[in-house]
Design a protein around this motif. Structure first.
Motif, PDB file in Angstrom:
ATOM      1  N   GLU A 135     -51.617   8.565  -8.290  1.00 53.17           N
ATOM      2  CA  GLU A 135     -51.349   9.045  -6.930  1.00 53.17           C
ATOM      3  C   GLU A 135     -50.058   8.434  -6.357  1.00 53.17           C
ATOM      4  O   GLU A 135     -49.750   7.276  -6.595  1.00 53.17           O
ATOM      5  CB  GLU A 135     -52.545   8.625  -6.052  1.00 53.17           C
ATOM      6  CG  GLU A 135     -52.655   9.336  -4.729  1.00 53.17           C
ATOM      7  CD  GLU A 135     -53.888   8.834  -3.954  1.00 53.17           C
ATOM      8  OE1 GLU A 135     -54.873   8.387  -4.584  1.00 53.17           O
ATOM      9  OE2 GLU A 135     -53.838   8.891  -2.714  1.00 53.17           O
ATOM     10  N   GLU A 136     -49.329   9.251  -5.594  1.00 51.22           N
ATOM     11  CA  GLU A 136     -48.139   8.745  -4.892  1.00 51.22           C
ATOM     12  C   GLU A 136     -48.596   8.194  -3.543  1.00 51.22           C
ATOM     13  O   GLU A 136     -49.355   8.861  -2.825  1.00 51.22           O
ATOM     14  CB  GLU A 136     -47.132   9.873  -4.631  1.00 51.22           C
ATOM     15  CG  GLU A 136     -46.653  10.625  -5.873  1.00 51.22           C
ATOM     16  CD  GLU A 136     -45.622   9.834  -6.676  1.00 51.22           C
ATOM     17  OE1 GLU A 136     -44.968   8.955  -6.078  1.00 51.22           O
ATOM     18  OE2 GLU A 136     -45.508  10.087  -7.893  1.00 51.22           O
ATOM     19  N   VAL A 137     -48.155   6.994  -3.193  1.00 48.49           N
ATOM     20  CA  VAL A 137     -48.624   6.386  -1.941  1.00 48.49           C
ATOM     21  C   VAL A 137     -47.472   5.730  -1.180  1.00 48.49           C
ATOM     22  O   VAL A 137     -46.402   5.490  -1.743  1.00 48.49           O
ATOM     23  CB  VAL A 137     -49.703   5.295  -2.196  1.00 48.49           C
ATOM     24  CG1 VAL A 137     -50.935   5.889  -2.836  1.00 48.49           C
ATOM     25  CG2 VAL A 137     -49.140   4.181  -3.061  1.00 48.49           C
ATOM     26  N   ILE A 138     -47.724   5.460   0.097  1.00 47.43           N
ATOM     27  CA  ILE A 138     -46.789   4.668   0.894  1.00 47.43           C
ATOM     28  C   ILE A 138     -47.440   3.298   1.112  1.00 47.43           C
ATOM     29  O   ILE A 138     -48.597   3.208   1.522  1.00 47.43           O
ATOM     30  CB  ILE A 138     -46.530   5.315   2.269  1.00 47.43           C
ATOM     31  CG1 ILE A 138     -45.972   6.738   2.125  1.00 47.43           C
ATOM     32  CG2 ILE A 138     -45.583   4.451   3.102  1.00 47.43           C
ATOM     33  CD1 ILE A 138     -44.524   6.811   1.700  1.00 47.43           C
ATOM     34  N   LEU A 139     -46.690   2.252   0.850  1.00 49.32           N
ATOM     35  CA  LEU A 139     -47.190   0.890   1.067  1.00 49.32           C
ATOM     36  C   LEU A 139     -46.476   0.285   2.272  1.00 49.32           C
ATOM     37  O   LEU A 139     -45.294   0.562   2.500  1.00 49.32           O
ATOM     38  CB  LEU A 139     -46.927   0.031  -0.156  1.00 49.32           C
ATOM     39  CG  LEU A 139     -47.684   0.443  -1.416  1.00 49.32           C
ATOM     40  CD1 LEU A 139     -47.151  -0.304  -2.616  1.00 49.32           C
ATOM     41  CD2 LEU A 139     -49.178   0.151  -1.239  1.00 49.32           C
ATOM     42  N   PHE A 140     -47.200  -0.533   3.007  1.00 42.78           N
ATOM     43  CA  PHE A 140     -46.628  -1.180   4.190  1.00 42.78           C
ATOM     44  C   PHE A 140     -46.574  -2.682   3.966  1.00 42.78           C
ATOM     45  O   PHE A 140     -47.533  -3.279   3.485  1.00 42.78           O
ATOM     46  CB  PHE A 140     -47.470  -0.852   5.425  1.00 42.78           C
ATOM     47  CG  PHE A 140     -47.509   0.620   5.718  1.00 42.78           C
ATOM     48  CD1 PHE A 140     -46.541   1.210   6.515  1.00 42.78           C
ATOM     49  CD2 PHE A 140     -48.493   1.422   5.159  1.00 42.78           C
ATOM     50  CE1 PHE A 140     -46.556   2.567   6.766  1.00 42.78           C
ATOM     51  CE2 PHE A 140     -48.522   2.786   5.407  1.00 42.78           C
ATOM     52  CZ  PHE A 140     -47.553   3.366   6.210  1.00 42.78           C
ATOM     53  N   LEU A 141     -45.479  -3.252   4.335  1.00 43.78           N
ATOM     54  CA  LEU A 141     -45.237  -4.667   4.035  1.00 43.78           C
ATOM     55  C   LEU A 141     -44.730  -5.346   5.305  1.00 43.78           C
ATOM     56  O   LEU A 141     -43.809  -4.849   5.950  1.00 43.78           O
ATOM     57  CB  LEU A 141     -44.209  -4.687   2.909  1.00 43.78           C
ATOM     58  CG  LEU A 141     -43.527  -5.918   2.374  1.00 43.78           C
ATOM     59  CD1 LEU A 141     -42.896  -5.555   1.046  1.00 43.78           C
ATOM     60  CD2 LEU A 141     -42.505  -6.466   3.297  1.00 43.78           C
ATOM     61  N   ASN A 142     -45.377  -6.447   5.649  1.00 44.87           N
ATOM     62  CA  ASN A 142     -44.966  -7.198   6.829  1.00 44.87           C
ATOM     63  C   ASN A 142     -43.831  -8.153   6.453  1.00 44.87           C
ATOM     64  O   ASN A 142     -44.059  -9.099   5.697  1.00 44.87           O
ATOM     65  CB  ASN A 142     -46.193  -7.968   7.358  1.00 44.87           C
ATOM     66  CG  ASN A 142     -45.829  -8.917   8.482  1.00 44.87           C
ATOM     67  OD1 ASN A 142     -44.695  -8.918   8.962  1.00 44.87           O
ATOM     68  ND2 ASN A 142     -46.795  -9.716   8.895  1.00 44.87           N
ATOM     69  N   PRO A 143     -42.635  -7.947   6.949  1.00 43.53           N
ATOM     70  CA  PRO A 143     -41.505  -8.785   6.527  1.00 43.53           C
ATOM     71  C   PRO A 143     -41.694 -10.264   6.879  1.00 43.53           C
ATOM     72  O   PRO A 143     -41.130 -11.141   6.230  1.00 43.53           O
ATOM     73  CB  PRO A 143     -40.310  -8.185   7.271  1.00 43.53           C
ATOM     74  CG  PRO A 143     -40.873  -7.361   8.365  1.00 43.53           C
ATOM     75  CD  PRO A 143     -42.221  -6.911   7.928  1.00 43.53           C
ATOM     76  N   GLU A 144     -42.530 -10.545   7.899  1.00 44.58           N
ATOM     77  CA  GLU A 144     -42.802 -11.951   8.270  1.00 44.58           C
ATOM     78  C   GLU A 144     -43.496 -12.704   7.127  1.00 44.58           C
ATOM     79  O   GLU A 144     -43.453 -13.930   7.071  1.00 44.58           O
ATOM     80  CB  GLU A 144     -43.733 -12.021   9.498  1.00 44.58           C
ATOM     81  CG  GLU A 144     -43.226 -11.334  10.742  1.00 44.58           C
ATOM     82  CD  GLU A 144     -41.989 -12.005  11.298  1.00 44.58           C
ATOM     83  OE1 GLU A 144     -41.796 -13.196  11.027  1.00 44.58           O
ATOM     84  OE2 GLU A 144     -41.208 -11.321  11.986  1.00 44.58           O
ATOM     85  N   ALA A 145     -44.185 -11.954   6.270  1.00 44.53           N
ATOM     86  CA  ALA A 145     -44.970 -12.603   5.222  1.00 44.53           C
ATOM     87  C   ALA A 145     -44.170 -12.857   3.953  1.00 44.53           C
ATOM     88  O   ALA A 145     -44.668 -13.423   2.988  1.00 44.53           O
ATOM     89  CB  ALA A 145     -46.198 -11.745   4.887  1.00 44.53           C
ATOM     90  N   ILE A 146     -42.888 -12.470   3.975  1.00 47.51           N
ATOM     91  CA  ILE A 146     -42.053 -12.702   2.787  1.00 47.51           C
ATOM     92  C   ILE A 146     -41.649 -14.175   2.697  1.00 47.51           C
ATOM     93  O   ILE A 146     -41.278 -14.778   3.691  1.00 47.51           O
ATOM     94  CB  ILE A 146     -40.790 -11.805   2.830  1.00 47.51           C
ATOM     95  CG1 ILE A 146     -41.204 -10.340   2.689  1.00 47.51           C
ATOM     96  CG2 ILE A 146     -39.803 -12.204   1.739  1.00 47.51           C
ATOM     97  CD1 ILE A 146     -40.054  -9.370   2.788  1.00 47.51           C
ATOM     98  N   MET A 147     -41.778 -14.724   1.505  1.00 45.71           N
ATOM     99  CA  MET A 147     -41.381 -16.130   1.289  1.00 45.71           C
ATOM    100  C   MET A 147     -40.204 -16.164   0.325  1.00 45.71           C
ATOM    101  O   MET A 147     -40.203 -15.485  -0.692  1.00 45.71           O
ATOM    102  CB  MET A 147     -42.536 -16.930   0.702  1.00 45.71           C
ATOM    103  CG  MET A 147     -43.710 -17.090   1.644  1.00 45.71           C
ATOM    104  SD  MET A 147     -45.018 -18.120   0.942  1.00 45.71           S
ATOM    105  CE  MET A 147     -46.143 -16.868   0.351  1.00 45.71           C
ATOM    106  N   GLN A 148     -39.221 -16.938   0.688  1.00 46.91           N
ATOM    107  CA  GLN A 148     -38.082 -17.130  -0.203  1.00 46.91           C
ATOM    108  C   GLN A 148     -37.737 -18.612  -0.223  1.00 46.91           C
ATOM    109  O   GLN A 148     -37.820 -19.274   0.800  1.00 46.91           O
ATOM    110  CB  GLN A 148     -36.886 -16.295   0.297  1.00 46.91           C
ATOM    111  CG  GLN A 148     -35.940 -15.890  -0.796  1.00 46.91           C
ATOM    112  CD  GLN A 148     -35.018 -14.759  -0.406  1.00 46.91           C
ATOM    113  OE1 GLN A 148     -34.615 -14.636   0.740  1.00 46.91           O
ATOM    114  NE2 GLN A 148     -34.684 -13.914  -1.375  1.00 46.91           N
ATOM    115  N   PHE A 149     -37.373 -19.128  -1.379  1.00 46.21           N
ATOM    116  CA  PHE A 149     -37.159 -20.588  -1.475  1.00 46.21           C
ATOM    117  C   PHE A 149     -35.714 -20.938  -1.813  1.00 46.21           C
ATOM    118  O   PHE A 149     -35.044 -20.195  -2.491  1.00 46.21           O
ATOM    119  CB  PHE A 149     -38.094 -21.163  -2.535  1.00 46.21           C
ATOM    120  CG  PHE A 149     -39.519 -20.813  -2.299  1.00 46.21           C
ATOM    121  CD1 PHE A 149     -40.252 -21.390  -1.270  1.00 46.21           C
ATOM    122  CD2 PHE A 149     -40.124 -19.809  -3.039  1.00 46.21           C
ATOM    123  CE1 PHE A 149     -41.559 -21.020  -1.010  1.00 46.21           C
ATOM    124  CE2 PHE A 149     -41.432 -19.436  -2.788  1.00 46.21           C
ATOM    125  CZ  PHE A 149     -42.151 -20.036  -1.780  1.00 46.21           C
TER     126      PHE A 149
END
Ligand SMILES: Nc1ncnc2c1ncn2[C@@H]1O[C@H](COP(=O)(O)OP(=O)(O)OP(=O)(O)O)[C@@H](O)[C@H]1O
Ligand SMILES: [Mg+2]
Length: 335
Positions: free
Chosen positions: A321-335
């Motif tokens: 199935e083709e879907v749209i995913l939603f991502l909260n940018p606040e939850a991105i971690m970068q080190f």
């Protein structure tokens, strides 16, 4: 209460722990978490007195104890393999330390019965030989034997490792309740991240002889300090440069595209949670049934991204199935 000051611990030439600095507060439930061979047991054994640091100091209540004999440290220990006395019954195992201290028999009995009750060992089990008990019952006896001496500090090295999943969770709760009730400063070793998160006031994450982060379960999980911690403590998605570019484009943020970014799999949503969410197009590659939830793997611009959905009785997506995913940018971690 307990402090490691710039401690190094060696086995011959091999440096097992280095630059170890750690403070554990009175009454705290403090966990050493990390993969096999990273130095958790070594760190605990040094506090208990089985190994002497090659440099640095270990303090208890402000006093350096590096040279203090084991029996004077007031530390109770339950080892990775619970070493009960196999030829004794449960009662004698629990009573052992009290008798060594020459406590009167009536007082010994009172203490043993009280502690047995606390760890849910019943009267009948008390007079059975420990070898006739199940693994879980033996681990409880080992806990009772350590706690009956009312140590200032309790060191537990993977005390629940030999139990089945259900028993583990049950005994974990009991252990936490007991620790709270008795207020014993507890150092707990595990390589099980879930155990660490549920039990601890604070956690130290070990990696290859050093500590990568110290913090509350919430800090460790949601604000991991390093890539290793982030990866070890939960299930994560690695976001590659083109996904990060997409995030930057949609949000106007400036995540670095030459470095990998990470997001916990539960932060990928099938439904929009906020107007600030980033949307990504994906195709379902795989659905893994877990009972309580489904774990999905999507193809997002050629990369694999995972998410979980609560099991509501039927699958949220079909494979392909083709879907749209939603991502909260606040939850991105970068080190
Ligand atoms: N008696 C010993 N002699 C030599 N090296 C040792 C000894 N005990 C442990 N080591 C080494 O020290 C390192 C740390 O071991 P340690 O037992 O502290 O790990 P751990 O984090 O407790 O691992 P696990 O989760 O497997 O119990 C390992 O590389 C191990 O091989
Ligand atoms: Mg160990």
């Amino acid at each position: 209460m307990v402090e490691y000051r710039n401690v190094q611990i060696k086995y011959g030439d091999f440096v097992a722990m280095d630059h170890l600095n750690l403070k554990i507060e009175e009454g705290e439930f403090f966990t050493f978490l990390g993969p096999s061979g990273c130095g958790k047991t070594t760190t605990l054994r040094a506090l208990a007195g089985f190994i002497t640091p090659s440099s640095g100091e270990i303090l208890v209540d402000g006093k350096v104890i590096n040279q203090e004999p084991i029996e004077k440290r007031g530390i109770g220990i339950v080892f990775q393999s619970y070493a009960l006395f196999p030829s004794m019954n449960v009662y004698d195992n629990i009573a052992f330390g009290l008798r060594v201290r020459k406590m009167k028999p009536e007082a010994v009995e009172e203490q043993v019965l009280m502690m047995a009750e606390k760890v849910s060992i019943n009267q009948k089990q008390l007079y059975r030989n420990v070898s006739e008990l199940s693994g879980g019952q033996q681990q409880r006896v080992a806990l009772a034997r350590a706690m009956v001496l009312q140590p200032k500090i309790l060191c537990l090295d993977e005390p629940l490792s030999n139990l089945d999943a259900k028993l583990r969770v049950g005994l974990r709760r009991e252990l936490k309740r007991l620790q709270k009730e008795l207020g014993i400063t507890t150092l707990y070793v595990t390589h099980d991240q879930e155990e660490a998160l549920t039990l601890s006031d604070r956690i130290a994450v070990f990696n290859n002889g050093v500590i990568e982060q110290v913090g509350t379960p919430g800090e460790i999980y949601s604000h991991s300090a390093t890539e290793f911690v982030c990866d070890f403590i939960g299930d994560i998605n690695r976001l590659h440069s083109h996904v990060i570019s997409e995030v930057n484009q949609q949000t106007g943020r400036k995540f670095k595209t030459d470095k990998e970014a990470y997001i916990r799999i539960e932060c990928m949503e099938g439904k929009r949670q906020s107007e600030h969410d980033v949307t990504l197009k994906g195709r379902v590659l795989e659905a893994e049934y877990n009972g309580m939830f489904y774990k999905y793997t999507f193809d997002v611009a050629g990369e694999q991204i995972k998410s979980i959905e609560k099991n509501t009785g039927k699958a949220a997506y079909e494979v392909g199935e083709e879907v749209i995913l939603f991502l909260n940018p606040e939850a991105i971690m970068q080190f």
